[in-house]
Design a protein around this motif. Structure first.
Motif, PDB file in Angstrom:
ATOM      1  N   ALA A 160       0.836  -1.209   0.000  1.00  0.00           N
ATOM      2  CA  ALA A 160       0.000   0.000   0.000  1.00  0.00           C
ATOM      3  C   ALA A 160       0.873   1.263   0.000  1.00  0.00           C
ATOM      4  N   GLU A 161       1.951   1.259   0.777  1.00  0.00           N
ATOM      5  CA  GLU A 161       2.874   2.402   0.791  1.00  0.00           C
ATOM      6  C   GLU A 161       3.497   2.602  -0.582  1.00  0.00           C
ATOM      7  N   TYR A 162       3.890   1.512  -1.212  1.00  0.00           N
ATOM      8  CA  TYR A 162       4.495   1.597  -2.544  1.00  0.00           C
ATOM      9  C   TYR A 162       3.484   2.130  -3.552  1.00  0.00           C
ATOM     10  N   THR A 163       2.274   1.599  -3.514  1.00  0.00           N
ATOM     11  CA  THR A 163       1.228   2.042  -4.440  1.00  0.00           C
ATOM     12  C   THR A 163       0.942   3.527  -4.255  1.00  0.00           C
ATOM     13  N   ASP A 164       0.905   3.962  -3.006  1.00  0.00           N
ATOM     14  CA  ASP A 164       0.644   5.365  -2.698  1.00  0.00           C
ATOM     15  C   ASP A 164       1.763   6.281  -3.192  1.00  0.00           C
ATOM     16  N   ARG A 165       2.996   5.844  -3.092  1.00  0.00           N
ATOM     17  CA  ARG A 165       4.150   6.676  -3.459  1.00  0.00           C
ATOM     18  C   ARG A 165       4.618   6.504  -4.894  1.00  0.00           C
ATOM     19  N   ARG A 166       4.106   5.513  -5.592  1.00  0.00           N
ATOM     20  CA  ARG A 166       4.621   5.123  -6.907  1.00  0.00           C
ATOM     21  C   ARG A 166       4.790   6.288  -7.869  1.00  0.00           C
ATOM     22  N   TRP A 167       3.827   7.156  -7.991  1.00  0.00           N
ATOM     23  CA  TRP A 167       3.890   8.221  -8.995  1.00  0.00           C
ATOM     24  C   TRP A 167       4.101   9.597  -8.380  1.00  0.00           C
ATOM     25  N   ARG A 168       4.412   9.654  -7.113  1.00  0.00           N
ATOM     26  CA  ARG A 168       4.683  10.933  -6.467  1.00  0.00           C
ATOM     27  C   ARG A 168       6.136  11.339  -6.670  1.00  0.00           C
ATOM     28  N   PRO A 169       6.402  12.631  -6.550  1.00  0.00           N
ATOM     29  CA  PRO A 169       7.808  13.054  -6.626  1.00  0.00           C
ATOM     30  C   PRO A 169       8.598  12.516  -5.427  1.00  0.00           C
ATOM     31  N   GLY A 170       9.882  12.423  -5.601  1.00  0.00           N
ATOM     32  CA  GLY A 170      10.748  11.935  -4.523  1.00  0.00           C
ATOM     33  C   GLY A 170      11.285  10.553  -4.827  1.00  0.00           C
TER      34      GLY A 170
END
Length: 193
Positions: A160-170
């Motif tokens: 879930a953390e990966y899915t949430d961060r996948r397309w965010r900057p950083g």
């Protein structure tokens, strides 16, 4: 590595754990409360490839083969990456032992300090005398089932953390590494249950 060198690494790590426990919690919020050793270092004196160690932390759950938040910071300060140990982070709220950490021996705890008796026995090639008792087949099955459930929860959380961060900057690497660790631990347990 030579036996004497392996014993030296175990003793040094126990002393390092004792020293790290005195450092401020504001700098090292992840607190290691016990150090256990497992594997061939608990057998007769012989050359070794690695030293499996369990670093116990007071967290509700630590999925198998994952690093809790702050683990890399603690490990770097303890110079763990420069030693020939394979660290396994474990929760203080569950048994340390499992299929890999088979019958470990306690070598340091925050409550009792360095376990000189254990270190002396290990150095003499008599680690067998300080190991925890052999679990029954039923106890091992129950332990692995518990670990598998914890690891599945960890895998779902990290996915879930990966899915949430996948397309965010950083940087995605820390989240991807955490997902990889959780999946490796889960698959390892799935294979032995």
């Amino acid at each position: 590595m030579k036996w004497t060198r392996a014993v030296h690494h175990v003793q040094s790590l126990a002393e390092t754990c004792a020293e790290m426990a005195t450092r401020p919690a504001s700098i090292f919020p992840l607190r290691v409360s016990a150090l256990w050793v497992a594997g061939e270092v608990l057998g007769k004196a012989a050359d070794l490839d690695e030293i499996p160690v369990a670093l116990v932390v007071d967290l509700p759950e630590v999925p198998w083969r994952t690093e809790p938040s702050g683990a890399r910071h603690w490990a770097a300060a303890a110079r763990l990456p420069q030693t020939p140990v394979t660290p396994y982070w474990r929760s203080a709220r569950a048994p340390v032992w499992n299929h890999v950490l088979h019958r470990p021996a306690l070598v340091w705890s925050a409550a009792g300090g360095v376990e000189e008796m254990s270190l002396t026995a290990i150095a003499a090639g008599d680690g067998e005398s300080v190991r925890v008792a052999e679990p029954s087949a039923e106890e091992l099955r129950a332990r692995l089932a518990d670990e598998l459930a914890v690891s599945l929860r960890g895998l779902r959380d990290r996915n879930a953390e990966y899915t949430d961060r996948r397309w965010r900057p950083g940087k995605l690497e820390p989240v991807a590494d955490a997902l990889w660790q959780a999946s490796t631990g889960y698959l390892d347990l799935l294979q032995v249950t």
